[in-house]
Design a protein around this motif. Sequence first.
Motif, PDB file in Angstrom:
ATOM      1  N   CYS A  15      -1.497   4.727  -2.672  1.00 60.26           N
ATOM      2  CA  CYS A  15      -0.784   3.500  -3.056  1.00 60.26           C
ATOM      3  C   CYS A  15      -1.772   2.469  -3.621  1.00 60.26           C
ATOM      4  N   CYS A  18      -2.104  -2.295  -0.781  1.00 57.68           N
ATOM      5  CA  CYS A  18      -2.950  -2.885   0.276  1.00 57.68           C
ATOM      6  C   CYS A  18      -3.989  -1.917   0.829  1.00 57.68           C
ATOM      7  N   GLY A  21      -4.021   1.937   2.421  1.00 58.52           N
ATOM      8  CA  GLY A  21      -4.354   3.151   1.661  1.00 58.52           C
ATOM      9  C   GLY A  21      -3.426   4.307   1.951  1.00 58.52           C
ATOM     10  N   LYS A  51       6.537  -1.991  -0.980  1.00 61.05           N
ATOM     11  CA  LYS A  51       5.702  -2.067  -2.200  1.00 61.05           C
ATOM     12  C   LYS A  51       5.295  -0.672  -2.652  1.00 61.05           C
ATOM     13  N   GLY A  52       4.863   0.149  -1.691  1.00 64.29           N
ATOM     14  CA  GLY A  52       4.420   1.493  -2.050  1.00 64.29           C
ATOM     15  C   GLY A  52       5.570   2.324  -2.597  1.00 64.29           C
ATOM     16  N   PRO A 197       1.974  -3.464   6.141  1.00 66.67           N
ATOM     17  CA  PRO A 197       3.204  -3.074   6.839  1.00 66.67           C
ATOM     18  C   PRO A 197       3.151  -1.711   7.521  1.00 66.67           C
ATOM     19  N   VAL A 198       2.485  -0.751   6.911  1.00 66.71           N
ATOM     20  CA  VAL A 198       2.443   0.563   7.572  1.00 66.71           C
ATOM     21  C   VAL A 198       1.530   0.515   8.795  1.00 66.71           C
TER      22      VAL A 198
END
Length: 703
Positions: A15, A18, A21, A51-52, A197-198
């Motif tokens: 991605c 951010c 990764g 986003k990703g 977020p992840v």
Amino acid sequence: HGDSADYDREVRSVCPYCGVGCQISFKIKDDKIKYVDGAPGPSNENRLCVKGRFGFDYIAHPHRLLRPLIRRDDAPEKGLNVDPSNPLTHFREASWEEALDFAAAGLGRLREERGGRAIAGFGSAKCSNEEAYLFQKLIRQGFRHNNVDHCTRLCHASSVAALMENVGSGAVTATFNEIANADVALVIGANPIENHPVAATYFKQFTKRGGKLIVADPRGVGLRRFATHMLQFRPGADVALLNAIMHVIVEEGLTDEQYIAAYTENFEAQKEHLKGFSPEKMEPLCGIPAEEVRAVARAFATARSAMIFWGMGVSQHIHGTDNSRCLISLALMTGQIGRPGTGLHPLRGQNNVQGASDAGMIPMFLPDYQPVGDDGVRSLFQSIWEMEGWDAEPGLTVVEIMDAIHAGDIRGMYILGENPAMSDPDVEHARAALGKLEHLVVQDLFITETANYADVILPASAWAEKTGTVTNTNRQVQMGRPALTPPGEAREDWRIIVDLATRLGLDWTYRHPSEIFAEMKRGMKSLDNITWERLERENVVTYPSLSPEDPGQAVVFGDGFPRPEGRARFTPAMVTAPAETPDPEFPMILTTGRQLEHWHTGSMTRRAKVLDAVEPEANASLHPKTLRALGVAPGGMIRIETRRGAITVMARADRAVAEDMVFIPFAFVEAAANVLTNPQLDPYGKIPEFKFSACRVTDAGEA
Ligand code: SF4
């Protein structure tokens, strides 16, 4: 989601947003990305955030630059005045030959007339490792000095300064996924639910299985809903709070004496220093009841394993380095470092800010944080680069470069993928500086705000069009592969850097990013046992990797630190007031940051349909009581002023924001938060104080 009938190719990459990764899989049909899925990378295990998953269509946006552009002779005066959908009012199209010749001739002329120091380069944390390495090499080899920097200066430069000073390494000591092995986690000055977020999903899972989460932040960030303790302290009181926590740990005998004796130095000075910071004494300063501070100190110090995570709430202060020094001291005095489920983790912002810094795109260090002032280090790179010496003095940093332009010391710049006309503090000052440059070369995907000031614009490639490696917040070096070819005449960035370098007289013959990576390995021990072929095969290797089979070390420094005698250091930190404090004229506190759907200055995400539809408008968040006192309803317009400037923006009600604060995301050019921010710098990391300015808020009526 779909099944394999929906696409005819899939490409595994990373991605572009951010520092988490996340590994992704592009699903492609008829040479268009149909959708993006999560892939089984070590940091995301198939997960993706909004986003990703949805933020990829900017690459096919109609604003995309397809041909090189040169400023027209009859263009209006430089300013923020170019329509990105019609740049031909200010620029004319040119062939690559002409544009590269023009770009190099302008920089070369300044080098000849004024010396190489009249040139500076801003690269980008969106560059691959190979591009970042080439970019800093171009500035150093081509202009013989170190005026090269990028947005790490605006995010974790102070954290890196403190880590280098006290731990001997600028990267995390443990991956964020190690939280799975922790009993307690402290998350301070970070808002992972929006910005990582992840990673936040792992933090939430940790609380589900009973982990104690301590959240400390002047804003009531989203993770507070999962927290055992929420410390919503007064903005700028980080050192007071952290010293109070450490005071309790020392006072109550909760320090890990064996660890301190074996692996640290200067603890006696730290202990002495902490005597003056009882939680009772610090309570009026940080606004947290002493008993709560004591409870947090006990929870952290007595945990079997505890980790510390921090973000820009810690780093973006004039005392950002002191904030990080405190966090390092807290981990050291409790022995919460070097074991599974323990450690220090500054959550890195950009997808490749770790890698770009590792690759030397910073003014004081060559690759692998080797000081430019060290003769041995310089001669190593002189031999790798087959060149004579260059300046041993560290170069200027981001904000210093803007000041040097105003002073007439810097006359030309090469800016790749960075957008200082939006991202710098006191941004009108930065824009005026860009307008003064005699020659500005910008390499980007769009007419960014910075490209408005360019003399020549080189159309670059998006991440989905590139081959290259990136390094995430976890020290994981990952392979990025191209899903598409660049549109029109746009080119891969590494090629453009090489083409410019050869025109500046450098004898560069790279034919593929793998050759650049191989050269990097000659000067970077961190890449030992990591090869291009291995990354192609395995997708990811964490550094340090101890053998060609070792996937890399998730936790480091179990047996000492890369410092003299293997000892980490305690550096005591004093309380320093913010550079500007509220007064009757500017009674409120302004803080800035990101929000989930938009990335930094918005040049990508505001051109991604789904993300822009969800969050289309510039906004500022205030407590509902504050809005009521102003007589403004949520959705109404407010005017925010500081000593630097004023903006008008739509108001949102948010109970998470303290009553005397206002929060503004900095992605929106129509109400650019950085018109307001304070450019005062932390003396060590040279990072501006984005998190604290004094401001005034008024009703803007129907404006
Ligand atoms: Fe991309 Fe970060 Fe979201 Fe992962 S968490 S999908 S890396 S923006």
